[in-house]
Design an enzyme around this catalytic site. Structure first.
Site, PDB file in Angstrom:
ATOM      1  N   SER A 151     -28.376  -8.990 -15.292  1.00 58.89           N
ATOM      2  CA  SER A 151     -27.137  -8.336 -15.729  1.00 58.89           C
ATOM      3  C   SER A 151     -26.024  -8.403 -14.692  1.00 58.89           C
ATOM      4  O   SER A 151     -25.040  -7.660 -14.787  1.00 58.89           O
ATOM      5  CB  SER A 151     -27.413  -6.875 -16.100  1.00 58.89           C
ATOM      6  OG  SER A 151     -28.188  -6.227 -15.106  1.00 58.89           O
ATOM      7  N   SER A 153     -24.131 -11.037 -14.274  1.00 57.87           N
ATOM      8  CA  SER A 153     -23.079 -11.931 -14.753  1.00 57.87           C
ATOM      9  C   SER A 153     -23.286 -12.216 -16.238  1.00 57.87           C
ATOM     10  O   SER A 153     -24.307 -11.851 -16.821  1.00 57.87           O
ATOM     11  CB  SER A 153     -23.083 -13.251 -13.967  1.00 57.87           C
ATOM     12  OG  SER A 153     -24.287 -13.962 -14.184  1.00 57.87           O
ATOM     13  N   GLY A 154     -22.302 -12.876 -16.836  1.00 58.66           N
ATOM     14  CA  GLY A 154     -22.431 -13.375 -18.204  1.00 58.66           C
ATOM     15  C   GLY A 154     -22.646 -12.303 -19.252  1.00 58.66           C
ATOM     16  O   GLY A 154     -22.125 -11.182 -19.172  1.00 58.66           O
ATOM     17  N   ILE A 155     -23.442 -12.646 -20.254  1.00 63.61           N
ATOM     18  CA  ILE A 155     -23.725 -11.726 -21.356  1.00 63.61           C
ATOM     19  C   ILE A 155     -24.419 -10.468 -20.851  1.00 63.61           C
ATOM     20  O   ILE A 155     -24.141  -9.363 -21.312  1.00 63.61           O
ATOM     21  CB  ILE A 155     -24.567 -12.424 -22.435  1.00 63.61           C
ATOM     22  CG1 ILE A 155     -23.723 -13.480 -23.168  1.00 63.61           C
ATOM     23  CG2 ILE A 155     -25.127 -11.416 -23.440  1.00 63.61           C
ATOM     24  CD1 ILE A 155     -24.493 -14.306 -24.173  1.00 63.61           C
ATOM     25  N   GLY A 156     -25.321 -10.620 -19.886  1.00 62.98           N
ATOM     26  CA  GLY A 156     -26.031  -9.467 -19.345  1.00 62.98           C
ATOM     27  C   GLY A 156     -25.088  -8.447 -18.731  1.00 62.98           C
ATOM     28  O   GLY A 156     -25.264  -7.229 -18.912  1.00 62.98           O
ATOM     29  N   SER A 171     -30.860 -16.429 -29.405  1.00 60.14           N
ATOM     30  CA  SER A 171     -29.710 -17.316 -29.564  1.00 60.14           C
ATOM     31  C   SER A 171     -29.700 -17.875 -30.968  1.00 60.14           C
ATOM     32  O   SER A 171     -30.748 -17.950 -31.627  1.00 60.14           O
ATOM     33  CB  SER A 171     -29.796 -18.474 -28.553  1.00 60.14           C
ATOM     34  OG  SER A 171     -28.917 -19.527 -28.897  1.00 60.14           O
ATOM     35  N   TYR A 223     -35.073 -25.353 -24.730  1.00 61.29           N
ATOM     36  CA  TYR A 223     -34.366 -24.076 -24.809  1.00 61.29           C
ATOM     37  C   TYR A 223     -34.493 -23.477 -26.209  1.00 61.29           C
ATOM     38  O   TYR A 223     -34.828 -22.296 -26.367  1.00 61.29           O
ATOM     39  CB  TYR A 223     -32.895 -24.279 -24.451  1.00 61.29           C
ATOM     40  CG  TYR A 223     -32.019 -23.070 -24.697  1.00 61.29           C
ATOM     41  CD1 TYR A 223     -32.028 -21.996 -23.814  1.00 61.29           C
ATOM     42  CD2 TYR A 223     -31.174 -23.005 -25.809  1.00 61.29           C
ATOM     43  CE1 TYR A 223     -31.224 -20.883 -24.029  1.00 61.29           C
ATOM     44  CE2 TYR A 223     -30.371 -21.906 -26.026  1.00 61.29           C
ATOM     45  CZ  TYR A 223     -30.399 -20.844 -25.133  1.00 61.29           C
ATOM     46  OH  TYR A 223     -29.600 -19.738 -25.357  1.00 61.29           O
TER      47      TYR A 223
END
Length: 262
Positions: A15, A17-20, A141, A154
């Site tokens: 958490s 960076s990014g979505i987290g 995703s 992925y």
């Protein structure tokens, strides 16, 4: 809307960076005591400062641990034996042709994207069930239901997360614990922005993003990248008591990219 998350403790893996980071900020804004996790103290402290600037009242805790490893998960559990909310956000991706994906590539994504959530859920979900309340959310995703040919490994991990999430939800029957998956679509994190710019190096960022959606994700109904905050808000709702009837579900937040009525 008050999501009633005061006095809840939330752990969001990866958490910093990014979505987290966006998920952590949304939870903190709703009053949850939020554990900010990253691999280094520098990135964790930077994330805490960023959230504090946006949400001065945020109750934040620092956790430096690499949850892609068994040792990192053990460190996390030792530091925080009990949480009310677990968001399994840790995940990595790379665009590699199937014939170029080595065993090592597959194993690396499996350990990070799958085993991190398995190890943390194996511990925290037991406590939630014994207390008869709690939330577990897997960040999957749209690739989990609409696999990307350039990211077979992925996509496979994201599909597997959906199966794991539903299996764990079955264990919560008759309790106030829920386990769900949230499926973001193309989301404009810093790493995705850099990736898109590499694809269209001669275009300005805004135009590059438009061209990427048009050419690479043409079925998107919103015809734009998703703001990480939009994903954060969806996850915060799923983690709240207001979402108590949602359990064992795959919640698509992919802008209508997937052409399916189900």
């Amino acid at each position: 809307m008050n999501l009633q998350l005061e006095n809840k403790t939330a752990l969001v893996s990866a958490s910093s960076s990014g979505i987290g980071l966006a998920i952590a900020q949304s939870l903190a804004a709703e009053g949850a005591r939020t554990i900010i996790n990253g691999r280094s103290d520098a990135t964790v402290q930077k994330a805490i400062a960023e959230i504090k600037q946006a949400v001065p009242s945020a109750q934040l805790e620092a956790l430096v641990a690499d949850n892609s490893t068994a040792e990192g998960c053990a460190l996390t559990i030792a530091a925080w034996p009990e949480v009310d909310i677990l968001v399994n956000n840790l995940g990595i991706y790379e665009a590699v042709g199937f014939f170029d994906e080595s065993d090592a590539d597959w194993n690396r994504l499996f350990e990070t994207n799958i085993m991190s959530g398995v190890r943390l859920s194996r511990h925290y979900l037991q406590g939630m069930i014994s207390r008869q309340q709690g939330r577990v959310v897997f960040i999957s995703s749209e690739s989990g239901v609409s696999p990307a040919p350039e990211m077979a490994h992925y996509s496979a991990t994201k599909t597997m997360q959906l199966g794991i999430s539903r299996s764990l939800a079955e264990l919560t029957q008759g309790t106030a614990v829920t386990v769900n998956s949230v499926l973001p679509g193309p989301t404009l994190t810093a790493s995705v922005e850099a990736f898109v710019q590499d694809v269209y190096p001669t275009l300005e960022p805004v135009e590059a993003q438009k061209q990427f959606i048009k050419n690479n994700r043409p079925t998107s109904l919103i015809q734009r990248f998703i703001d990480p905050k939009e994903i954060g808000n969806v996850v915060a709702f799923v983690c709240s008591p207001l979402a108590s009837a949602i359990n064992g579900s795959n919640i698509r937040a992919e802008g209508g990219l997937v052409r399916s009525a189900f």
